[in-house]
Scaffold this motif. Sequence first.
Motif, PDB file in Angstrom:
ATOM      1  N   ILE A   2      30.919 -56.580 -15.481  1.00 36.65           N
ATOM      2  CA  ILE A   2      30.985 -55.348 -14.689  1.00 36.65           C
ATOM      3  C   ILE A   2      32.353 -54.706 -14.878  1.00 36.65           C
ATOM      4  O   ILE A   2      33.388 -55.344 -14.701  1.00 36.65           O
ATOM      5  N   THR A   3      32.346 -53.423 -15.250  1.00 37.12           N
ATOM      6  CA  THR A   3      33.594 -52.702 -15.469  1.00 37.12           C
ATOM      7  C   THR A   3      34.048 -52.017 -14.193  1.00 37.12           C
ATOM      8  O   THR A   3      33.304 -51.930 -13.204  1.00 37.12           O
ATOM      9  N   ALA A   4      35.277 -51.496 -14.229  1.00 39.43           N
ATOM     10  CA  ALA A   4      35.796 -50.745 -13.075  1.00 39.43           C
ATOM     11  C   ALA A   4      34.942 -49.514 -12.814  1.00 39.43           C
ATOM     12  O   ALA A   4      34.716 -49.131 -11.653  1.00 39.43           O
ATOM     13  N   GLN A   5      34.448 -48.885 -13.894  1.00 38.55           N
ATOM     14  CA  GLN A   5      33.580 -47.720 -13.730  1.00 38.55           C
ATOM     15  C   GLN A   5      32.284 -48.101 -13.028  1.00 38.55           C
ATOM     16  O   GLN A   5      31.791 -47.370 -12.158  1.00 38.55           O
ATOM     17  N   ASP A   6      31.728 -49.263 -13.407  1.00 36.53           N
ATOM     18  CA  ASP A   6      30.505 -49.728 -12.749  1.00 36.53           C
ATOM     19  C   ASP A   6      30.732 -49.971 -11.261  1.00 36.53           C
ATOM     20  O   ASP A   6      29.891 -49.633 -10.423  1.00 36.53           O
ATOM     21  N   GLU A   7      31.860 -50.564 -10.930  1.00 43.69           N
ATOM     22  CA  GLU A   7      32.152 -50.855  -9.527  1.00 43.69           C
ATOM     23  C   GLU A   7      32.343 -49.571  -8.732  1.00 43.69           C
ATOM     24  O   GLU A   7      31.857 -49.437  -7.598  1.00 43.69           O
ATOM     25  N   THR A   8      33.034 -48.604  -9.335  1.00 44.59           N
ATOM     26  CA  THR A   8      33.221 -47.307  -8.664  1.00 44.59           C
ATOM     27  C   THR A   8      31.878 -46.632  -8.439  1.00 44.59           C
ATOM     28  O   THR A   8      31.622 -46.071  -7.368  1.00 44.59           O
ATOM     29  N   ARG A   9      31.019 -46.700  -9.455  1.00 43.97           N
ATOM     30  CA  ARG A   9      29.686 -46.099  -9.331  1.00 43.97           C
ATOM     31  C   ARG A   9      28.876 -46.817  -8.256  1.00 43.97           C
ATOM     32  O   ARG A   9      28.167 -46.189  -7.462  1.00 43.97           O
ATOM     33  N   ARG A  10      28.948 -48.131  -8.234  1.00 45.23           N
ATOM     34  CA  ARG A  10      28.193 -48.903  -7.240  1.00 45.23           C
ATOM     35  C   ARG A  10      28.588 -48.516  -5.821  1.00 45.23           C
ATOM     36  O   ARG A  10      27.740 -48.350  -4.936  1.00 45.23           O
ATOM     37  N   ILE A  47      18.668 -43.172  -9.930  1.00 44.13           N
ATOM     38  CA  ILE A  47      19.998 -43.645  -9.565  1.00 44.13           C
ATOM     39  C   ILE A  47      20.259 -44.911 -10.388  1.00 44.13           C
ATOM     40  O   ILE A  47      19.444 -45.849 -10.368  1.00 44.13           O
ATOM     41  N   ILE A  48      21.372 -44.932 -11.117  1.00 44.22           N
ATOM     42  CA  ILE A  48      21.626 -45.999 -12.077  1.00 44.22           C
ATOM     43  C   ILE A  48      22.905 -46.742 -11.707  1.00 44.22           C
ATOM     44  O   ILE A  48      23.998 -46.163 -11.709  1.00 44.22           O
ATOM     45  N   ASP A  49      22.761 -48.028 -11.364  1.00 44.43           N
ATOM     46  CA  ASP A  49      23.943 -48.842 -11.073  1.00 44.43           C
ATOM     47  C   ASP A  49      24.248 -49.746 -12.266  1.00 44.43           C
ATOM     48  O   ASP A  49      23.811 -49.468 -13.391  1.00 44.43           O
ATOM     49  N   ASP A  50      24.976 -50.822 -12.059  1.00 43.79           N
ATOM     50  CA  ASP A  50      25.389 -51.666 -13.188  1.00 43.79           C
ATOM     51  C   ASP A  50      24.261 -52.534 -13.726  1.00 43.79           C
ATOM     52  O   ASP A  50      24.369 -53.092 -14.829  1.00 43.79           O
ATOM     53  N   ARG A  51      23.129 -52.636 -12.997  1.00 35.93           N
ATOM     54  CA  ARG A  51      22.049 -53.528 -13.433  1.00 35.93           C
ATOM     55  C   ARG A  51      20.687 -52.844 -13.520  1.00 35.93           C
ATOM     56  O   ARG A  51      19.868 -53.219 -14.375  1.00 35.93           O
ATOM     57  N   TYR A  52      20.446 -51.862 -12.642  1.00 35.70           N
ATOM     58  CA  TYR A  52      19.098 -51.324 -12.544  1.00 35.70           C
ATOM     59  C   TYR A  52      19.074 -49.791 -12.553  1.00 35.70           C
ATOM     60  O   TYR A  52      20.068 -49.131 -12.226  1.00 35.70           O
ATOM     61  N   GLN A  53      17.900 -49.268 -12.883  1.00 33.35           N
ATOM     62  CA  GLN A  53      17.583 -47.861 -12.652  1.00 33.35           C
ATOM     63  C   GLN A  53      16.602 -47.796 -11.486  1.00 33.35           C
ATOM     64  O   GLN A  53      15.540 -48.412 -11.526  1.00 33.35           O
ATOM     65  N   HIS A  54      16.996 -47.059 -10.444  1.00 36.72           N
ATOM     66  CA  HIS A  54      16.174 -46.920  -9.245  1.00 36.72           C
ATOM     67  C   HIS A  54      15.587 -45.516  -9.209  1.00 36.72           C
ATOM     68  O   HIS A  54      16.332 -44.525  -9.158  1.00 36.72           O
ATOM     69  N   MET A  72      15.803 -45.065 -20.237  1.00 43.10           N
ATOM     70  CA  MET A  72      16.196 -44.020 -21.183  1.00 43.10           C
ATOM     71  C   MET A  72      17.406 -43.261 -20.656  1.00 43.10           C
ATOM     72  O   MET A  72      18.335 -42.938 -21.398  1.00 43.10           O
ATOM     73  N   CYS A  73      17.407 -42.979 -19.358  1.00 40.54           N
ATOM     74  CA  CYS A  73      18.492 -42.181 -18.764  1.00 40.54           C
ATOM     75  C   CYS A  73      19.823 -42.914 -18.808  1.00 40.54           C
ATOM     76  O   CYS A  73      20.887 -42.287 -18.900  1.00 40.54           O
ATOM     77  N   ALA A  74      19.786 -44.260 -18.744  1.00 41.29           N
ATOM     78  CA  ALA A  74      21.038 -45.028 -18.772  1.00 41.29           C
ATOM     79  C   ALA A  74      21.797 -44.834 -20.078  1.00 41.29           C
ATOM     80  O   ALA A  74      23.010 -45.028 -20.138  1.00 41.29           O
ATOM     81  N   VAL A  75      21.079 -44.420 -21.129  1.00 45.87           N
ATOM     82  CA  VAL A  75      21.716 -44.202 -22.430  1.00 45.87           C
ATOM     83  C   VAL A  75      22.593 -42.952 -22.413  1.00 45.87           C
ATOM     84  O   VAL A  75      23.614 -42.888 -23.107  1.00 45.87           O
ATOM     85  N   VAL A  76      22.204 -41.952 -21.602  1.00 48.27           N
ATOM     86  CA  VAL A  76      22.856 -40.635 -21.710  1.00 48.27           C
ATOM     87  C   VAL A  76      23.448 -40.114 -20.398  1.00 48.27           C
ATOM     88  O   VAL A  76      24.096 -39.069 -20.402  1.00 48.27           O
ATOM     89  N   PHE A  77      23.260 -40.835 -19.271  1.00 50.71           N
ATOM     90  CA  PHE A  77      23.610 -40.212 -17.979  1.00 50.71           C
ATOM     91  C   PHE A  77      25.111 -40.020 -17.774  1.00 50.71           C
ATOM     92  O   PHE A  77      25.529 -39.277 -16.904  1.00 50.71           O
ATOM     93  N   GLN A  78      25.937 -40.702 -18.575  1.00 44.40           N
ATOM     94  CA  GLN A  78      27.378 -40.521 -18.444  1.00 44.40           C
ATOM     95  C   GLN A  78      27.911 -39.439 -19.378  1.00 44.40           C
ATOM     96  O   GLN A  78      29.115 -39.155 -19.365  1.00 44.40           O
ATOM     97  N   GLU A  79      27.013 -38.836 -20.168  1.00 37.16           N
ATOM     98  CA  GLU A  79      27.423 -37.751 -21.045  1.00 37.16           C
ATOM     99  C   GLU A  79      27.388 -36.436 -20.282  1.00 37.16           C
ATOM    100  O   GLU A  79      26.513 -36.210 -19.449  1.00 37.16           O
ATOM    101  N   PRO A  80      28.330 -35.527 -20.553  1.00 37.14           N
ATOM    102  CA  PRO A  80      28.322 -34.239 -19.848  1.00 37.14           C
ATOM    103  C   PRO A  80      27.168 -33.355 -20.302  1.00 37.14           C
ATOM    104  O   PRO A  80      26.740 -33.413 -21.469  1.00 37.14           O
ATOM    105  N   GLU A 119      33.455 -36.307  -6.790  1.00 34.11           N
ATOM    106  CA  GLU A 119      34.614 -37.018  -7.335  1.00 34.11           C
ATOM    107  C   GLU A 119      34.504 -37.223  -8.846  1.00 34.11           C
ATOM    108  O   GLU A 119      35.353 -37.868  -9.461  1.00 34.11           O
ATOM    109  N   GLY A 120      33.415 -36.690  -9.460  1.00 31.83           N
ATOM    110  CA  GLY A 120      33.254 -36.792 -10.896  1.00 31.83           C
ATOM    111  C   GLY A 120      32.612 -38.087 -11.363  1.00 31.83           C
ATOM    112  O   GLY A 120      32.715 -38.439 -12.546  1.00 31.83           O
TER     113      GLY A 120
END
Length: 390
Positions: A2-10, A47-54, A72-80, A119-120
């Motif tokens: 789990i990265t810092a980004q994942d934790e912030t997202r969670r 809604i996509i966390d560090d393990r699942y898509q809800h 599929m969305c987990a592949v691209v959801f962090q792209e602008p 918060e971006g």
Amino acid sequence: MITAQDETRRLAIADYQVVGREPESDLQSLVQLAAMVCGVSTAVINIIDDRYQHQVAAVGLEPGVCSREDSMCAVVFQEPGSVVVADARVDPRFSANPFVTGEIGLVRFYASSPLITPEGIPIGTICVFDEEVGNLDHEQGRALDVLAHQIVDVLELRRMTRVLGESNEQLAQFAGQVSHDLRNPLMALSGFIELASDSPEMANAPEAAKSLLRAEAAADRMATMISDLLDYARSGGTRPRRADVDLAEIVGAAVEDLDATLAATGSTVVVDTPHDVAGDATLLRVLLQNLIANAVKFTAASGREPHIEVRSSLITGGWHITVDDNGPGIPVDQRDRVFGLMERGSAHSVAGLGIGLSTCKRIVEGHGGRIGIEDSPLGGTRFWVVLPAS
């Protein structure tokens, strides 16, 4: 890992409290609109966390949960910006995905727009897809982006409403503690005043007896105010009681409670309020006492001898109340800001926390009225209040 980004997202997702609940009607309406605008059979809020898509809302399928690896969305959801794929079978990002290969689904056309918090932080997508090859024109793509922003706005509104409710609950608890802490010394004060008033020495000291009677009346008013303000805080501060109250009596009580301050500053107060108004007597007294005290404090701090005028007049559908002073005035560019909590304009040398005017605004708006500031004919500041009849 789990990265810092994942934790912030969670943590951001947890704040919204949307995962694991039945789809809400407002989110469900937005996915229905997305499907209609884009002309597809299926639309989903993911809604996509560090393990699942809800899937928290969906049209065209039953919302569910899948692993992040299958999403599929987990592949691209962090792209602008939005992603539009006419045929997922020929896109290397998705061609081996189980939603495309038939293992889970037979997605061909796919489009999504990311859900980005204020918060971006990317927390998921609004996505549309179909089992037929397709595309979006420019306006449909823009509409999908607008819907993504609207979804985040809905989640933010819910979060802020919940935070406000928790804040009001904490306010009520705080008010209860303060009320308890104030009642004990107040009861002791009232007891000492009563003992002093009944002592034989008071028969030969009429002025002292008179002062003690005034002190006793002030203590009674304070006890009533504590009880009423506690009730107001427990109600969330939004539902003041309404009854016909004598405005002159309210202003008189406020002036009486400010007697020591008025005497110390050499202040004069002219009162011309010959009306009964509809409102909560205790809250209106707090309002006027704050406005008068504010006028005295800032005028005296400017080196002037305060002269305050409190007047009321009938207007269509209610009453207009003014509190004028001969003080330094408030610059036009600060007149809205001073009503904010902890704001005191530019007069930081004057003691106080900047809570009074915020309280005044809340009381007036709780009555369905308005409060504002303009130049006073006395040369200083005029605070005006409009109270509706109902």
